[in-house]
Write an enzyme that holds these catalytic residues in place. Structure first.
Site, PDB file in Angstrom:
ATOM      1  N   ARG A   1     -57.864 -30.503  -5.332  1.00  0.00           N
ATOM      2  CA  ARG A   1     -56.394 -30.337  -5.155  1.00  0.00           C
ATOM      3  C   ARG A   1     -55.780 -30.866  -6.606  1.00  0.00           C
ATOM      4  O   ARG A   1     -55.801 -31.898  -7.192  1.00  0.00           O
ATOM      5  CB  ARG A   1     -56.111 -31.520  -4.337  1.00  0.00           C
ATOM      6  CG  ARG A   1     -54.616 -31.468  -3.777  1.00  0.00           C
ATOM      7  CD  ARG A   1     -53.889 -30.183  -3.316  1.00  0.00           C
ATOM      8  NE  ARG A   1     -52.815 -30.553  -2.537  1.00  0.00           N
ATOM      9  CZ  ARG A   1     -51.561 -30.761  -3.072  1.00  0.00           C
ATOM     10  NH1 ARG A   1     -51.502 -30.739  -4.212  1.00  0.00           N
ATOM     11  NH2 ARG A   1     -50.729 -30.857  -2.331  1.00  0.00           N
TER      12      ARG A   1
ATOM     13  N   GLU B   1     -48.323 -23.175   0.966  1.00  0.00           N
ATOM     14  CA  GLU B   1     -49.649 -22.891   1.656  1.00  0.00           C
ATOM     15  C   GLU B   1     -49.821 -21.210   1.949  1.00  0.00           C
ATOM     16  O   GLU B   1     -48.748 -20.364   1.530  1.00  0.00           O
ATOM     17  CB  GLU B   1     -49.389 -23.156   3.316  1.00  0.00           C
ATOM     18  CG  GLU B   1     -49.661 -24.684   3.181  1.00  0.00           C
ATOM     19  CD  GLU B   1     -50.734 -25.443   2.542  1.00  0.00           C
ATOM     20  OE1 GLU B   1     -51.967 -25.042   2.843  1.00  0.00           O
ATOM     21  OE2 GLU B   1     -50.689 -26.367   1.759  1.00  0.00           O
TER      22      GLU B   1
ATOM     23  N   ARG C   1     -60.954 -33.593  -0.894  1.00  0.00           N
ATOM     24  CA  ARG C   1     -60.748 -32.898  -2.259  1.00  0.00           C
ATOM     25  C   ARG C   1     -60.433 -33.733  -3.375  1.00  0.00           C
ATOM     26  O   ARG C   1     -59.719 -34.850  -3.132  1.00  0.00           O
ATOM     27  CB  ARG C   1     -59.594 -31.988  -2.179  1.00  0.00           C
ATOM     28  CG  ARG C   1     -59.773 -30.823  -0.963  1.00  0.00           C
ATOM     29  CD  ARG C   1     -58.482 -30.085  -0.765  1.00  0.00           C
ATOM     30  NE  ARG C   1     -57.422 -30.527  -0.653  1.00  0.00           N
ATOM     31  CZ  ARG C   1     -56.123 -30.286  -0.041  1.00  0.00           C
ATOM     32  NH1 ARG C   1     -56.003 -28.920  -0.311  1.00  0.00           N
ATOM     33  NH2 ARG C   1     -55.135 -31.269   0.000  1.00  0.00           N
TER      34      ARG C   1
END
Length: 170
Positions: free
Chosen positions: A37, A45, A88
């Protein structure tokens, strides 16, 4: 037991990752099998829509395309040490000499999220990317739509997901 302790310490240590890259969405990549990330930014998104000139457009897809264009076959390296709640790695990533995190915010395809406020201000003032129209902040969109919505590399699924979940709890 020692192996488990070492594994936990390694997960918290600063990591540098480089290799083959898959762009999941505008702020998430999979690099050498590691989901990353981009730290300090928040892009629409993948399934998110924004408004421009009275109509909707796929701003999440456009944010992903912007990241793909920034990478454009260059070697990608990422450096980070923390993980988010999805496991992440949170990192600053570069494609050649380009800071991908900053470049996405400057181009208006991500908002500042704990960093890059100067780049967001410039993008907003110049009406770049999502700032050319109206949009819902990605965090608000996720809250209304139940979380993340990103495509995944072909290699993921099944055993790979099970292994990733197992490693998250170590």
């Amino acid at each position: 037991m020692l192996a488990l302790v070492v594994a936990r310490v390694d997960r918290a240590a600063m990591r540098q990752v480089s290799g083959a890259v898959f762009v999941n969405d505008g702020d998430t990549i999979t690099l050498a099998g590691e989901r990353i990330r981009l730290r300090g930014i928040d892009a629409p998104e993948y399934a998110q829509a924004c408004q421009l000139h009275g109509g909707d457009y796929a701003c999440g897809l456009r944010a992903r395309e912007a990241l793909v264009a920034l990478i454009a076959g260059k070697a990608v390296t990422c450096e980070g040490g923390e993980r988010d709640r999805y496991g992440r790695l949170l990192a600053v990533c570069r494609a050649g000499d380009v800071d991908l995190n900053r470049a996405l915010v400057e181009a208006g395809w991500a908002v500042a999220y704990g960093g890059y406020e100067d780049a967001e201000r410039t993008a907003r003032e110049r009406g770049r990317g999502i700032w050319a129209g109206t949009f819902e902040r990605p965090r608000d969109w996720r809250d209304r739509h139940g979380g993340l919505a990103e495509p995944r590399p072909e290699c993921q699924g099944g055993f790979y997901d099970w292994l990733q979940e197992l490693l998250r709890f170590w």
